[in-house]
Design an enzyme around this catalytic site. Structure first.
Site, PDB file in Angstrom:
ATOM      1  CG  HIS A  44      -0.152  -0.180   2.504  1.00  0.00           C
ATOM      2  ND1 HIS A  44       0.513   0.615   3.005  1.00  0.00           N
ATOM      3  CD2 HIS A  44      -0.329  -1.412   3.463  1.00  0.00           C
ATOM      4  CE1 HIS A  44       1.022   0.173   4.020  1.00  0.00           C
ATOM      5  NE2 HIS A  44       0.446  -0.875   4.622  1.00  0.00           N
ATOM      6  CG  HIS A  47       4.226  -1.822   2.061  1.00  0.00           C
ATOM      7  ND1 HIS A  47       2.936  -2.132   1.905  1.00  0.00           N
ATOM      8  CD2 HIS A  47       4.725  -2.438   2.963  1.00  0.00           C
ATOM      9  CE1 HIS A  47       2.586  -3.057   2.963  1.00  0.00           C
ATOM     10  NE2 HIS A  47       3.720  -3.247   3.594  1.00  0.00           N
ATOM     11  N   GLY A 157       9.247   1.256   8.831  1.00  0.00           N
ATOM     12  CA  GLY A 157       8.114   2.418   8.939  1.00  0.00           C
ATOM     13  C   GLY A 157       8.053   2.660  10.703  1.00  0.00           C
ATOM     14  CD  GLN A 158       6.820   7.668  13.667  1.00  0.00           C
ATOM     15  OE1 GLN A 158       7.310   8.486  13.053  1.00  0.00           O
ATOM     16  NE2 GLN A 158       5.972   7.953  14.470  1.00  0.00           N
ATOM     17  NE  ARG A 197      -2.458  -8.512  10.602  1.00  0.00           N
ATOM     18  CZ  ARG A 197      -1.212  -8.690  10.991  1.00  0.00           C
ATOM     19  NH1 ARG A 197      -0.503  -7.454  11.142  1.00  0.00           N
ATOM     20  NH2 ARG A 197      -0.656  -9.761  11.167  1.00  0.00           N
TER      21      ARG A 197
HETATM   22  P1  AMP Z   1       4.548  -5.237   6.421  1.00  0.00           P
HETATM   23  O1  AMP Z   1       4.515  -5.610   5.124  1.00  0.00           O
HETATM   24  O2  AMP Z   1       3.378  -4.784   7.183  1.00  0.00           O
HETATM   25  O3  AMP Z   1       5.682  -6.189   7.310  1.00  0.00           O
HETATM   26  O4  AMP Z   1       5.459  -3.745   6.728  1.00  0.00           O
HETATM   27  C1  AMP Z   1       6.778  -3.546   5.814  1.00  0.00           C
HETATM   28  C2  AMP Z   1       7.167  -2.102   6.268  1.00  0.00           C
HETATM   29  O5  AMP Z   1       6.401  -1.248   5.991  1.00  0.00           O
HETATM   30  C3  AMP Z   1       7.521  -2.248   7.672  1.00  0.00           C
HETATM   31  O6  AMP Z   1       8.775  -1.433   8.042  1.00  0.00           O
HETATM   32  C4  AMP Z   1       6.366  -1.385   7.947  1.00  0.00           C
HETATM   33  O7  AMP Z   1       6.807  -0.574   9.439  1.00  0.00           O
HETATM   34  C5  AMP Z   1       6.229  -0.447   7.108  1.00  0.00           C
HETATM   35  N1  AMP Z   1       4.989   0.282   7.020  1.00  0.00           N
HETATM   36  C6  AMP Z   1       3.791  -0.398   7.288  1.00  0.00           C
HETATM   37  N2  AMP Z   1       2.599   0.338   7.148  1.00  0.00           N
HETATM   38  C7  AMP Z   1       3.189   1.606   6.981  1.00  0.00           C
HETATM   39  C8  AMP Z   1       2.453   2.949   6.942  1.00  0.00           C
HETATM   40  N3  AMP Z   1       1.406   3.278   7.057  1.00  0.00           N
HETATM   41  N4  AMP Z   1       3.399   3.945   6.966  1.00  0.00           N
HETATM   42  C9  AMP Z   1       4.772   3.780   6.697  1.00  0.00           C
HETATM   43  N5  AMP Z   1       5.502   2.364   6.707  1.00  0.00           N
HETATM   44  C10 AMP Z   1       4.628   1.483   6.846  1.00  0.00           C
END
Ligand code: AMP
Length: 292
Positions: A44, A47, A157-158, A197
């Site tokens: 999204h 990412h 991501g924060q 999610r």
């Molecule tokens: P995930 O696919 O959920 O494991 O996330 C992959 C990376 O994207 C991680 O470093 C997350 O912190 C980052 N991330 C997820 N959602 C967001 C968001 N809304 N804004 C910035 N980074 C994000």
């Protein structure tokens, strides 16, 4: 190329350790700075913001897509976690990603796999307290990914504040030769932090899902307004969540930005963190509050 299209070159897609590692090493031999964005896919705009920052700062960008089973608890959403692979690859193409690492689960975890890495202490609180074993799964898979994709810099991501804190600790403790960049949380216009999610939310739940970001704003507003009664602010955060239909709070608190411990008095920088279930969907969010 049509106007507005950033790139039409498809990234190399690698499924094996050898293939992705040799692509990264070849780029480094050419003097290119390699940036790495680990993800679980269902990409999204959050990412994509990480990928864009990597694109700006690096010459060769690698994205990994791997839904890591070891970071899911036995009753969590591993089997229904979204896996829109074609859409993800199209987004990677659109962002000019150079290589995608797409390992099979057996590649990451062959049957004889027996090693894990754990950041003690920091992984026991907040998310760790509510999701036992979660961070052991995260740090183990991220360390493996760093070994396989020997990048110069990696982007997190924060949004997952505790996760990036743990990864920083692991990288420092184990002297891993990689730089970590933490990038701002991308939100919907109404404040909801983007998450893979969010697709689980019904229309009613989507409305209730604003409670976490509102509760962070409540904390920030009260602190900036001069309120120093941290227990009362925590209670108000929790109550805001608990009073919202469909929402069951896990925690809502104010923590130290590095130790993640709950703070007993106001610091120059602190972090408001929140986790709640909205219907069956567990959401987390946070806000760094500085200069109060
Ligand atoms: P995930 O696919 O959920 O494991 O996330 C992959 C990376 O994207 C991680 O470093 C997350 O912190 C980052 N991330 C997820 N959602 C967001 C968001 N809304 N804004 C910035 N980074 C994000």
């Amino acid at each position: 190329m049509s106007q507005g299209t950033t790139s039409s070159t498809k990234p190399q897609v690698h499924a094996t350790v050898e293939a992705v590692r040799s692509a990264v090493l070849a780029a480094k031999r050419d003097g290119r700075r390699v940036g790495f964005v680990p993800t679980m896919g269902a990409l999204h705009a959050g990412h994509l913001s990480l990928i864009r920052i990597a694109r700006r700062e690096c010459d060769f960008v690698v994205v990994s897509i791997f839904v890591n089973p070891t970071q899911f608890g036995p009753h969590e959403d591993l089997s229904r976690y979204p896996r829109p692979l074609n859409a993800d690859l199209a987004m990677c193409t659109g962002e000019g990603v150079d290589a995608v690492y797409l390992p099979a689960t057996e590649t990451m975890y062959p049957p004889e796999f027996a090693t894990c890495v754990e950041v003690t202490g920091l992984s026991d609180v907040l998310e760790g307290a509510h999701r036992p074993g979660h961070f052991r799964g995260v740090t183990t898979v991220v360390l493996k990914l760093f070994q396989v994709v020997p990048a110069d810099v990696t982007y997190f991501g924060q949004k997952d504040y505790q996760q990036q804190t743990l990864i920083r600790r692991m990288v420092a403790d184990l002297n891993l030769p990689i730089e970590i960049r933490t990038c701002p949380t991308v939100r919907e216009s109404d404040g909801l932090a983007l998450s893979s999610r969010n697709v689980y939310l019904s229309a009613d739940e989507r409305q209730s899902a604003l409670a976490p970001s509102r509760c962070l704003k409540l904390a920030e507003d009260r602190l900036r307004g001069g309120d120093r009664d941290l227990p009362a602010i925590r209670r108000a955060m929790f109550d805001l969540l608990a009073a919202t239909p469909h929402v069951r709070p896990d925690y809502a608190t104010l923590i130290h930005p590095d130790t993640l411990e709950e703070v007993s008095h106001v610091l120059p920088t602190l972090v408001a963190v929140v986790a709640a279930r909205v219907g069956a969907t567990r959401l987390i969010d946070n806000q760094i509050i500085e200069g109060i």
